[in-house]
Design a protein around this motif. Structure first.
Motif, PDB file in Angstrom:
ATOM      1  N   HIS A  49       0.248  -4.492   6.189  1.00 41.08           N
ATOM      2  CA  HIS A  49       0.078  -4.256   7.507  1.00 41.08           C
ATOM      3  C   HIS A  49      -0.464  -2.825   7.842  1.00 41.08           C
ATOM      4  N   LEU A  50      -1.685  -2.885   8.736  1.00 40.23           N
ATOM      5  CA  LEU A  50      -2.169  -1.732   9.166  1.00 40.23           C
ATOM      6  C   LEU A  50      -1.138  -0.885  10.026  1.00 40.23           C
ATOM      7  N   ILE A  51      -0.551   0.149   9.960  1.00 41.91           N
ATOM      8  CA  ILE A  51       0.136   1.023  10.632  1.00 41.91           C
ATOM      9  C   ILE A  51      -0.379   2.311  11.055  1.00 41.91           C
ATOM     10  N   THR A  52      -1.654   2.818  10.717  1.00 44.36           N
ATOM     11  CA  THR A  52      -2.122   4.147  11.283  1.00 44.36           C
ATOM     12  C   THR A  52      -1.809   4.216  12.657  1.00 44.36           C
ATOM     13  N   ASN A  71      -5.557   2.493   2.213  1.00 43.29           N
ATOM     14  CA  ASN A  71      -6.761   1.376   1.506  1.00 43.29           C
ATOM     15  C   ASN A  71      -7.620   1.188   2.883  1.00 43.29           C
ATOM     16  N   GLU A  72      -8.450   0.053   2.574  1.00 39.67           N
ATOM     17  CA  GLU A  72      -9.345  -0.541   3.778  1.00 39.67           C
ATOM     18  C   GLU A  72      -8.694  -0.787   4.984  1.00 39.67           C
ATOM     19  N   ASN A  73      -9.326  -0.436   5.871  1.00 41.32           N
ATOM     20  CA  ASN A  73      -8.857  -0.541   7.412  1.00 41.32           C
ATOM     21  C   ASN A  73      -9.689  -1.366   8.213  1.00 41.32           C
ATOM     22  N   ALA A  74     -10.469  -2.128   7.882  1.00 41.97           N
ATOM     23  CA  ALA A  74     -11.417  -2.902   8.730  1.00 41.97           C
ATOM     24  C   ALA A  74     -11.157  -4.516   8.471  1.00 41.97           C
ATOM     25  N   TRP A  77     -13.121   4.098   6.248  1.00 39.48           N
ATOM     26  CA  TRP A  77     -12.369   2.782   6.166  1.00 39.48           C
ATOM     27  C   TRP A  77     -11.260   2.872   5.628  1.00 39.48           C
ATOM     28  N   GLN A  78     -10.525   4.065   5.785  1.00 41.25           N
ATOM     29  CA  GLN A  78      -9.080   4.193   5.199  1.00 41.25           C
ATOM     30  C   GLN A  78      -8.331   4.079   6.372  1.00 41.25           C
ATOM     31  N   GLY A  79      -7.037   3.344   5.946  1.00 37.74           N
ATOM     32  CA  GLY A  79      -5.861   3.378   7.235  1.00 37.74           C
ATOM     33  C   GLY A  79      -4.571   3.188   6.113  1.00 37.74           C
TER      34      GLY A  79
END
Length: 143
Positions: free
Chosen positions: A19-22, A54-57, A117-119
């Motif tokens: 899960h992206l949490i940025t 890693n990849e955020n898109a 593209w990092q998150g």
């Protein structure tokens, strides 16, 4: 002047997966905007979840991560002795050790100096892991 900020935040429970949490992390650190140059250390206080960058898109990347790790370290494998907390617990510990419990990220001009593209990912390795605590430590030169 050097600034130090340390804060513990609790993330809401999430299902197993990556899960992206940025944005959630940054929302808890408004002080980051005043740091000219510094570092942000993000530490998870759990042994069955982890952090990675890693990849955020593309959501496909996060799904592929989950498929890979579920296959590489399967739940309920007959060779695991630590099974009292369920068939997903020992595999979660292994996955967390492989990925790691912390990230050290550069800060430049009030922002994380990440690649395009990092998150930041919360890697939830349990079916029902519950809320997850992160310790955020920001230090750097104000400017």
């Amino acid at each position: 002047m050097i600034m130090w900020v340390q804060r513990t935040i609790t993330l809401r429970p999430r299902p197993r997966g990556f899960h992206l949490i940025t944005d959630e992390v940054l929302a808890q650190l408004p002080e980051l905007r005043s740091v000219r140059v510094g570092l942000l250390h993000v530490f998870i206080q759990h042994t069955s979840a982890s952090l990675t960058l890693n990849e955020n898109a593309s959501p496909e990347v996060r799904a592929d991560f989950e498929r890979y790790f579920s296959r590489a370290v399967p739940d309920g494998a007959p060779y695991f002795a630590h099974t009292l907390e369920g068939p997903d617990d020992m595999p979660a510990h292994i996955k967390a050790s492989l990925l790691g419990s912390s990230l050290l990220l550069p800060v430049r001009d009030g922002r994380l100096a990440l690649g395009t593209w990092q998150g930041i990912y919360l890697c939830e390795h349990r079916n029902h892991g519950g809320p997850r605590r992160l310790v955020l430590t920001l230090w750097g030169e104000e400017g």
